[in-house]
Design an enzyme around this catalytic site. Sequence first.
Site, PDB file in Angstrom:
ATOM      1  N   CYS A 120       0.867  -1.171   0.000  1.00 10.68           N
ATOM      2  CA  CYS A 120       0.000   0.000   0.000  1.00 10.68           C
ATOM      3  C   CYS A 120       0.903   1.221   0.000  1.00 10.68           C
ATOM      4  O   CYS A 120       2.105   1.114   0.217  1.00 10.68           O
ATOM      5  CB  CYS A 120      -0.922   0.028   1.220  1.00 10.68           C
TER       6      CYS A 120
ATOM      7  N   GLU B 259     -16.584  -8.014  -4.075  1.00 12.72           N
ATOM      8  CA  GLU B 259     -15.159  -7.646  -4.042  1.00 12.72           C
ATOM      9  C   GLU B 259     -14.288  -8.893  -4.085  1.00 12.72           C
ATOM     10  O   GLU B 259     -13.284  -8.953  -4.799  1.00 12.72           O
ATOM     11  CB  GLU B 259     -14.840  -6.873  -2.753  1.00 12.72           C
TER      12      GLU B 259
ATOM     13  N   LYS C 252     -10.823  -8.048   6.737  1.00 15.84           N
ATOM     14  CA  LYS C 252     -10.198  -7.173   7.730  1.00 15.84           C
ATOM     15  C   LYS C 252     -11.186  -6.079   8.116  1.00 15.84           C
ATOM     16  O   LYS C 252     -11.722  -5.437   7.199  1.00 15.84           O
ATOM     17  CB  LYS C 252      -8.927  -6.564   7.129  1.00 15.84           C
TER      18      LYS C 252
ATOM     19  N   SER D 141      -5.271  -3.895  14.916  1.00 20.33           N
ATOM     20  CA  SER D 141      -4.692  -3.210  16.077  1.00 20.33           C
ATOM     21  C   SER D 141      -5.736  -2.870  17.137  1.00 20.33           C
ATOM     22  O   SER D 141      -5.478  -3.009  18.337  1.00 20.33           O
ATOM     23  CB  SER D 141      -3.999  -1.929  15.607  1.00 20.33           C
TER      24      SER D 141
ATOM     25  N   ARG E 266     -10.875   7.204   4.666  1.00 17.86           N
ATOM     26  CA  ARG E 266     -10.685   6.230   3.588  1.00 17.86           C
ATOM     27  C   ARG E 266     -12.002   5.603   3.140  1.00 17.86           C
ATOM     28  O   ARG E 266     -12.011   4.560   2.490  1.00 17.86           O
ATOM     29  CB  ARG E 266      -9.688   5.163   4.034  1.00 17.86           C
TER      30      ARG E 266
ATOM     31  N   CYS F 111      -4.022   6.093   0.461  1.00 17.39           N
ATOM     32  CA  CYS F 111      -3.482   4.829  -0.039  1.00 17.39           C
ATOM     33  C   CYS F 111      -3.087   4.885  -1.516  1.00 17.39           C
ATOM     34  O   CYS F 111      -2.693   3.868  -2.090  1.00 17.39           O
ATOM     35  CB  CYS F 111      -4.491   3.704   0.198  1.00 17.39           C
TER      36      CYS F 111
ATOM     37  N   ARG G 217      -2.570   3.262  13.098  1.00 18.13           N
ATOM     38  CA  ARG G 217      -2.152   4.540  12.489  1.00 18.13           C
ATOM     39  C   ARG G 217      -1.119   5.241  13.356  1.00 18.13           C
ATOM     40  O   ARG G 217      -0.271   5.961  12.845  1.00 18.13           O
ATOM     41  CB  ARG G 217      -3.370   5.396  12.199  1.00 18.13           C
TER      42      ARG G 217
ATOM     43  N   LYS H 135     -12.040  -5.277   2.892  1.00 14.02           N
ATOM     44  CA  LYS H 135     -11.437  -4.432   3.923  1.00 14.02           C
ATOM     45  C   LYS H 135     -12.383  -3.282   4.218  1.00 14.02           C
ATOM     46  O   LYS H 135     -12.730  -2.506   3.334  1.00 14.02           O
ATOM     47  CB  LYS H 135     -10.083  -3.904   3.432  1.00 14.02           C
TER      48      LYS H 135
ATOM     49  N   TYR I 249      -1.386  -9.625  16.230  1.00 14.97           N
ATOM     50  CA  TYR I 249      -0.234  -9.175  17.008  1.00 14.97           C
ATOM     51  C   TYR I 249      -0.024 -10.060  18.236  1.00 14.97           C
ATOM     52  O   TYR I 249       0.891  -9.841  19.016  1.00 14.97           O
ATOM     53  CB  TYR I 249      -0.420  -7.701  17.407  1.00 14.97           C
TER      54      TYR I 249
HETATM   55 ZN   LIG Z   1      -3.253   2.060   2.813  1.00 19.20          ZN
END
Ligand SMILES: [Zn+2]
Length: 326
Positions: A123, A237, A252, A278, A221, A133, A209, A199, A317
């Site tokens: 990205c 998609e 996601k 996150s 976005r 992006c 971020r 996404k 994570y």
């Molecule tokens: Zn991006």
Amino acid sequence: MAFGDFHRGRRLRRTAFLRDMVRETELRPDDLIQGYFVVDTPDADFEKPLGSMPGQSQLSVEKLVARAGAAMDMGLRSVIVFGLPEKKDPAGSGAYADDGIVQRAVMRLKETYPQLAVVTDVCLCEYTSHGHCGLLDGHGEVNNDATLELLAKTAVSHARAGADIIAPSDMMDGRVAAIRAALDDAGFSHIPIMSYAVKYASAFYGPFREAAESAPAFGDRRGYQMDPANVREGLREAAADLEEGADILMVKPAMPYLDVVRLLRDSFDTPIAAYQVSGEYAMLQAAIANGWLDEKRAILESLTGIKRAGADMIITYFAEKVLPWL
Ligand SMILES: [Zn+2]
């Protein structure tokens, strides 16, 4: 029906042995992909803990190599790397520089651990000065078609550095086809594409971020990521990305979208990935730190739920933490 003549589901839950015997879903180390943030810095010892992602840090390349190695000793098989460049510009040139931060990190990881599977996120938002992006069109919108060429260049540079899987996350239309063609042209027809196919424009990306210093300088976005309210659109998609050549489809975030994971699992034969993002990590860590949730049980339950919903692999994570528990 006489009293007592009913289904006795408890019979198979009575002892640990019985529960183990009938367990339908089992997390394996191979299911987990650990996310890392790598920083372009001359300081080889650089390690900056992330306030909103307790336990995670921005790492220099050398620190990343050390940390991945320690996790591999616990059974880690795969990582995904996000880069923080030294400089950003409007065209995100750090994303596709042959000596960019991700490219150098992948080279070091692969020369140190040839057996480690390295996934790279493709990205531009971590590399653009405006934080979007793709390339802007002069009216504050991202120009889809002009961005494709840069994404394709980024993917090829990652493959050249040694990436095992290319994972485009930008949500531009036609990016999988553009990346597939560019990889094939450059001699990387053997490198699979894990597409961030579905996404969502999610609030749960907030801590990332901070971690990747990639918040958009203006706007948001929602012009390219999906509306959280939609699911049929996600199917569309995913189908488009498959047609364009995606090998693995990703959803996601994960936990708020388990219905989408299940729908993709039931609709396509391709492997499905889910990204426990996150914000999901931060939410669990905050409750655990306060003593409101039991660490081990809550984390394992969250990952088991994602796998049960149909994910073959999970970006998380928590991989490093849970490996010793499996
Ligand atoms: Zn991006």
